[in-house]
Design an enzyme around this catalytic site. Structure first.
Site, PDB file in Angstrom:
ATOM      1  N   TYR A   1      -7.713  -8.619   6.777  1.00 53.49           N
ATOM      2  CA  TYR A   1      -8.773  -8.023   5.976  1.00 53.49           C
ATOM      3  C   TYR A   1      -9.938  -9.006   5.821  1.00 53.49           C
ATOM      4  CZ  TYR A   1      -5.174  -4.546   5.465  1.00 53.49           C
ATOM      5  OH  TYR A   1      -4.211  -3.606   5.743  1.00 53.49           O
TER       6      TYR A   1
ATOM      7  N   THR B   1       0.847  -1.193   0.000  1.00 56.93           N
ATOM      8  CA  THR B   1       0.000   0.000   0.000  1.00 56.93           C
ATOM      9  C   THR B   1       0.882   1.242   0.000  1.00 56.93           C
ATOM     10  OG1 THR B   1      -1.820  -1.109   1.121  1.00 56.93           O
ATOM     11  CG2 THR B   1      -1.714   1.283   1.324  1.00 56.93           C
TER      12      THR B   1
ATOM     13  N   ASN C   1      -3.570 -10.802   6.372  1.00 62.67           N
ATOM     14  CA  ASN C   1      -3.289  -9.526   7.049  1.00 62.67           C
ATOM     15  C   ASN C   1      -4.493  -8.871   7.732  1.00 62.67           C
ATOM     16  OD1 ASN C   1      -0.788  -9.990   6.049  1.00 62.67           O
ATOM     17  ND2 ASN C   1      -0.644  -8.166   4.791  1.00 62.67           N
TER      18      ASN C   1
ATOM     19  N   ASN D   1      -3.680  -6.419  12.428  1.00 64.50           N
ATOM     20  CA  ASN D   1      -5.066  -5.930  12.373  1.00 64.50           C
ATOM     21  C   ASN D   1      -5.982  -6.692  13.335  1.00 64.50           C
ATOM     22  OD1 ASN D   1      -4.989  -3.685  10.616  1.00 64.50           O
ATOM     23  ND2 ASN D   1      -4.949  -5.018   8.828  1.00 64.50           N
TER      24      ASN D   1
ATOM     25  N   HIS E   1      -6.719 -11.128  -1.858  1.00 69.37           N
ATOM     26  CA  HIS E   1      -6.065 -10.907  -0.568  1.00 69.37           C
ATOM     27  C   HIS E   1      -6.862 -11.595   0.538  1.00 69.37           C
ATOM     28  CE1 HIS E   1      -3.486  -9.273   2.344  1.00 69.37           C
ATOM     29  NE2 HIS E   1      -3.537  -7.985   2.062  1.00 69.37           N
TER      30      HIS E   1
END
Length: 354
Positions: free
Chosen positions: A178, A24, A176, A233, A173
């Site tokens: 998400y 990102t 991580n 996260n 994805h």
């Protein structure tokens, strides 16, 4: 050395095995359309085996951060076409990473200002950077069972848009912290329906998304990224030894182009996934030196390795490694947001010589 041997991932032919990890960078337009600066950034790095783009939202609900790109409108497609054309003109290959952030978001960062969606209405720990500063991430809205098929279709639509935009493939994805990872987890997913509870239920959303994308664009152009045991996260996974082998076994018949694993320290699990997975395994051993990563290739543990910061700071990384030239050092202060500084101004060997 295996690093410089060519390999084919599904329909994507690679000249060597050193690929660029998704990172990102927060430099797209506010509406998610890539810019000329984005085009130059990716063009510069076309000599990597292939490029995996920064996380790109498949829908308005999928956005979590400021200035991240999208791939669900005609304007997004047109912007990405400029990027893929530039990479291909340099002889490169590029896939888009589809990233729905789920609960890792804030309404101020989205085009509609709505609450984030997630498997369950459980607030994540941590704060999100917004235009008005750091704010706590809110409690998300749990997706209703009859909404989940619509989210799967968002991934399908985004994958189709990606191929129209000229991408060589799509990486989903599932890592991580998400949305897909939230469904897989022990703490973010407290559902009592067919998408929660047992391992088979918690992997269901991921298998549905992957199958939909593979059906839309071809399994030979589809990859999946996972990060077993990664607490990033606010993730908790108590059963990785059961969960991820089950996920891999469920997806093996789909015959994807590759599985991209972020290695989190469980070497036994990594070796089990390598044994169970029938096609190419792409490995990101975060924080490891290059010699360790290359050793994974030579040992057959990985078919391709991905690097992040090294590719960020060295647009001609492959040429530097082949010649033994020194590497540029990355500037963390310029990683997220800003202008060309720390983005497109890292010198190549040719530029340094001139």
């Amino acid at each position: 050395m295996t690093l410089w041997n060519p390999i084919t991932l599904g329909a994507i032919e690679l000249p060597h095995r050193l690929a660029m990890a998704p990172m990102t960078r927060d430099r797209s337009r506010p509406d998610g359309v890539p810019t000329d600066l984005n085009r130059e950034y990716y063009r510069q790095r076309a000599s990597m085996a292939f490029i995996i783009t920064e996380g790109t939202q498949p829908s308005a609900d999928g956005q979590g951060y400021l200035l991240t790109p999208g791939i669900y409108t005609e304007a997004h497609i047109a912007g990405w076409q400029e990027v893929t054309s530039a990479v291909h003109a340099e002889g490169g290959r590029i896939v888009v990473q589809l990233m729905h952030v789920g609960r890792i978001s804030h309404p101020d960062n989205t085009p509609h200002g709505r609450r984030p969606v997630a498997p369950s209405a459980i607030q994540p720990k941590g704060a999100m950077f917004t235009a008005s500063g750091l704010q706590d991430m809110p409690t998300p809205r749990a997706l209703a069972a009859d909404e989940i098929a619509g989210v799967v279709d968002e991934f399908r639509h985004a994958a189709s848009a990606a191929i129209t935009a000229g991408f060589d493939g799509v990486e989903i994805h599932g890592a991580n912290g998400y949305l897909l990872h939230q469904f897989l987890s022990s703490n973010a997913n407290r559902r009592a329906d067919r998408y929660g509870g047992s391992v088979d239920n918690r992997i269901r959303f991921t298998t549905e998304v992957v199958s939909a994308v593979a059906d839309e664009i071809g399994a030979e152009r589809t990859g999946l990224r996972i990060s077993p045991g990664n607490p990033y996260n606010d993730m908790v996974e108590h059963d990785t030894r059961d969960l991820y082998p089950a996920l891999v076994r469920a997806l093996a018949p789909v015959d994807l182009a590759y599985l991209h694993v972020i290695q989190g320290g469980d070497e036994e699990l990594l070796r089990e996934l390598r044994q169970e997975w029938p096609t190419a395994l792409v490995l990101n051993r975060a924080g490891a030196d290059l010699d360790t990563r290359v050793a994974d290739l030579d040992a057959g543990l990985a078919d391709v390795i991905t690097v992040g910061t090294m590719a960020l700071a060295n647009p001609d990384l492959a040429a530097r490694l082949r010649s033994g030239a020194p590497l540029n050092q990355a500037d963390p202060a310029t990683f997220y947001g800003g202008d060309h500084r720390g983005y497109t101004d890292y010198p190549t060997l040719a530029a340094a010589a001139s």
